[in-house]
Scaffold this motif. Structure first.
Motif, PDB file in Angstrom:
ATOM      1  N   GLN A   1      51.613   6.257  29.931  1.00  0.00           N
ATOM      2  CA  GLN A   1      51.469   4.829  30.223  1.00  0.00           C
ATOM      3  C   GLN A   1      52.398   4.407  31.359  1.00  0.00           C
ATOM      4  O   GLN A   1      51.985   3.699  32.266  1.00  0.00           O
ATOM      5  N   PHE A   2      53.664   4.838  31.313  1.00  0.00           N
ATOM      6  CA  PHE A   2      54.634   4.391  32.313  1.00  0.00           C
ATOM      7  C   PHE A   2      54.670   5.258  33.563  1.00  0.00           C
ATOM      8  O   PHE A   2      54.963   4.763  34.642  1.00  0.00           O
ATOM      9  N   LEU A   3      54.425   6.555  33.423  1.00  0.00           N
ATOM     10  CA  LEU A   3      54.532   7.468  34.564  1.00  0.00           C
ATOM     11  C   LEU A   3      53.180   7.970  35.057  1.00  0.00           C
ATOM     12  O   LEU A   3      53.110   8.587  36.108  1.00  0.00           O
ATOM     13  N   GLY A   4      52.154   7.775  34.274  1.00  0.00           N
ATOM     14  CA  GLY A   4      50.872   8.400  34.584  1.00  0.00           C
ATOM     15  C   GLY A   4      49.862   7.497  35.241  1.00  0.00           C
ATOM     16  O   GLY A   4      50.176   6.711  36.124  1.00  0.00           O
TER      17      GLY A   4
ATOM     18  N   THR B   1      48.023   4.928  34.215  1.00  0.00           N
ATOM     19  CA  THR B   1      47.722   3.583  33.736  1.00  0.00           C
ATOM     20  C   THR B   1      47.514   2.607  34.885  1.00  0.00           C
ATOM     21  O   THR B   1      46.544   1.866  34.913  1.00  0.00           O
ATOM     22  N   PHE B   2      48.440   2.598  35.839  1.00  0.00           N
ATOM     23  CA  PHE B   2      48.361   1.634  36.938  1.00  0.00           C
ATOM     24  C   PHE B   2      47.587   2.172  38.125  1.00  0.00           C
ATOM     25  O   PHE B   2      47.202   1.411  39.006  1.00  0.00           O
ATOM     26  N   ASN B   3      47.363   3.478  38.176  1.00  0.00           N
ATOM     27  CA  ASN B   3      46.605   4.095  39.256  1.00  0.00           C
ATOM     28  C   ASN B   3      45.741   5.196  38.654  1.00  0.00           C
ATOM     29  O   ASN B   3      46.134   6.362  38.630  1.00  0.00           O
ATOM     30  N   PRO B   4      44.555   4.834  38.163  1.00  0.00           N
ATOM     31  CA  PRO B   4      43.708   5.814  37.464  1.00  0.00           C
ATOM     32  C   PRO B   4      43.391   7.068  38.277  1.00  0.00           C
ATOM     33  O   PRO B   4      43.144   8.126  37.708  1.00  0.00           O
ATOM     34  N   ASP B   5      43.420   6.972  39.589  1.00  0.00           N
ATOM     35  CA  ASP B   5      43.130   8.134  40.426  1.00  0.00           C
ATOM     36  C   ASP B   5      44.397   8.883  40.845  1.00  0.00           C
ATOM     37  O   ASP B   5      44.330   9.825  41.621  1.00  0.00           O
ATOM     38  N   GLY B   6      45.549   8.449  40.326  1.00  0.00           N
ATOM     39  CA  GLY B   6      46.826   9.031  40.732  1.00  0.00           C
ATOM     40  C   GLY B   6      47.242  10.223  39.892  1.00  0.00           C
ATOM     41  O   GLY B   6      46.460  10.780  39.114  1.00  0.00           O
ATOM     42  N   LEU B   7      48.490  10.586  40.044  1.00  0.00           N
ATOM     43  CA  LEU B   7      49.058  11.737  39.335  1.00  0.00           C
ATOM     44  C   LEU B   7      49.299  11.406  37.872  1.00  0.00           C
ATOM     45  O   LEU B   7      49.635  10.276  37.533  1.00  0.00           O
ATOM     46  N   ASP B   8      49.145  12.416  37.024  1.00  0.00           N
ATOM     47  CA  ASP B   8      49.450  12.219  35.609  1.00  0.00           C
ATOM     48  C   ASP B   8      50.957  12.376  35.386  1.00  0.00           C
ATOM     49  O   ASP B   8      51.696  12.780  36.283  1.00  0.00           O
ATOM     50  N   ALA B   9      51.416  12.025  34.195  1.00  0.00           N
ATOM     51  CA  ALA B   9      52.847  12.046  33.882  1.00  0.00           C
ATOM     52  C   ALA B   9      53.439  13.446  34.020  1.00  0.00           C
ATOM     53  O   ALA B   9      54.541  13.612  34.553  1.00  0.00           O
ATOM     54  N   LYS B  10      52.725  14.468  33.559  1.00  0.00           N
ATOM     55  CA  LYS B  10      53.251  15.832  33.632  1.00  0.00           C
ATOM     56  C   LYS B  10      53.496  16.238  35.088  1.00  0.00           C
ATOM     57  O   LYS B  10      54.549  16.782  35.417  1.00  0.00           O
TER      58      LYS B  10
ATOM     59  N   HIS C   1      61.219  15.950  28.498  1.00  0.00           N
ATOM     60  CA  HIS C   1      60.031  15.118  28.671  1.00  0.00           C
ATOM     61  C   HIS C   1      58.822  15.963  29.084  1.00  0.00           C
ATOM     62  O   HIS C   1      57.699  15.700  28.656  1.00  0.00           O
ATOM     63  N   LEU C   2      59.055  16.971  29.910  1.00  0.00           N
ATOM     64  CA  LEU C   2      57.945  17.854  30.311  1.00  0.00           C
ATOM     65  C   LEU C   2      57.334  18.569  29.117  1.00  0.00           C
ATOM     66  O   LEU C   2      56.107  18.697  29.017  1.00  0.00           O
TER      67      LEU C   2
ATOM     68  N   ARG D   1      54.006  14.261  37.678  1.00  0.00           N
ATOM     69  CA  ARG D   1      55.134  13.482  38.205  1.00  0.00           C
ATOM     70  C   ARG D   1      56.467  14.058  37.720  1.00  0.00           C
ATOM     71  O   ARG D   1      57.441  14.134  38.474  1.00  0.00           O
ATOM     72  N   LEU D   2      56.520  14.475  36.471  1.00  0.00           N
ATOM     73  CA  LEU D   2      57.750  15.058  35.936  1.00  0.00           C
ATOM     74  C   LEU D   2      58.048  16.424  36.566  1.00  0.00           C
ATOM     75  O   LEU D   2      59.209  16.754  36.803  1.00  0.00           O
ATOM     76  N   LEU D   3      57.014  17.221  36.842  1.00  0.00           N
ATOM     77  CA  LEU D   3      57.226  18.496  37.531  1.00  0.00           C
ATOM     78  C   LEU D   3      57.793  18.249  38.932  1.00  0.00           C
ATOM     79  O   LEU D   3      58.696  18.968  39.382  1.00  0.00           O
ATOM     80  N   LEU D   4      57.290  17.238  39.609  1.00  0.00           N
ATOM     81  CA  LEU D   4      57.823  16.885  40.925  1.00  0.00           C
ATOM     82  C   LEU D   4      59.275  16.414  40.822  1.00  0.00           C
ATOM     83  O   LEU D   4      60.110  16.736  41.674  1.00  0.00           O
ATOM     84  N   THR D   5      59.570  15.661  39.780  1.00  0.00           N
ATOM     85  CA  THR D   5      60.944  15.208  39.550  1.00  0.00           C
ATOM     86  C   THR D   5      61.867  16.405  39.342  1.00  0.00           C
ATOM     87  O   THR D   5      62.960  16.481  39.920  1.00  0.00           O
ATOM     88  N   LEU D   6      61.417  17.363  38.534  1.00  0.00           N
ATOM     89  CA  LEU D   6      62.207  18.568  38.287  1.00  0.00           C
ATOM     90  C   LEU D   6      62.447  19.326  39.587  1.00  0.00           C
ATOM     91  O   LEU D   6      63.553  19.809  39.837  1.00  0.00           O
ATOM     92  N   MET D   7      61.444  19.416  40.426  1.00  0.00           N
ATOM     93  CA  MET D   7      61.618  20.109  41.706  1.00  0.00           C
ATOM     94  C   MET D   7      62.672  19.396  42.549  1.00  0.00           C
ATOM     95  O   MET D   7      63.564  20.033  43.109  1.00  0.00           O
TER      96      MET D   7
END
Length: 128
Positions: free
Chosen positions: A41-44, A46-55, A82-83, A57-63
């Protein structure tokens, strides 16, 4: 540097005396792992249905955290927690960290792998 650290610690104690013994791992314990649906809901999408999912985004954060030299130990451990909740596999987490070595270097990768392994091992123990 020592003077600035002391000033920061004194300020934290003035705000809340309990912060005197505060450690980064203490912060990790205060920050619960979000449920997967909340992360989505917060990272995936919800606000951009065609965007990146939470997982993703979190993988990118980890990188990014790894490339910075894996100095943000608490943040790396929290992100890996979280991942796991978001459905990332050990392989996906390891590949993300390994890829970051191209930009952040082998020492950063090694430290991030060590931190991720701590979290993943604890996660496995919790499932037993």
């Amino acid at each position: 540097f020592e003077s600035m650290m002391k000033m920061g610690q004194d300020m934290a104690k003035a705000i809340n005396p309990a912060l005197e013994g505060f450690t980064p791992k203490g912060f990790e314990k205060m920050m619960p792992t979000m449920p997967a649906d909340m992360m989505e809901q917060f990272l995936g999408k919800t606000f951009n249905p065609d965007g990146l999912d939470a997982k993703t985004r979190l993988l990118l954060t980890l990188m990014g955290l790894t490339i910075q030299g894996a100095q943000a130990e608490s943040q790396i451990r929290i992100t890996v927690r979280h991942l796991v909740e978001a459905g990332a596999t050990k392989q996906e987490i390891a590949e993300t960290i390994a890829q970051a070595a191209m930009f952040g270097g082998v020492p950063a990768m090694s430290k991030a792998m060590e931190l991720a392994t701590e979290v993943l091992d604890a996660s496995e123990e919790g499932k037993s």
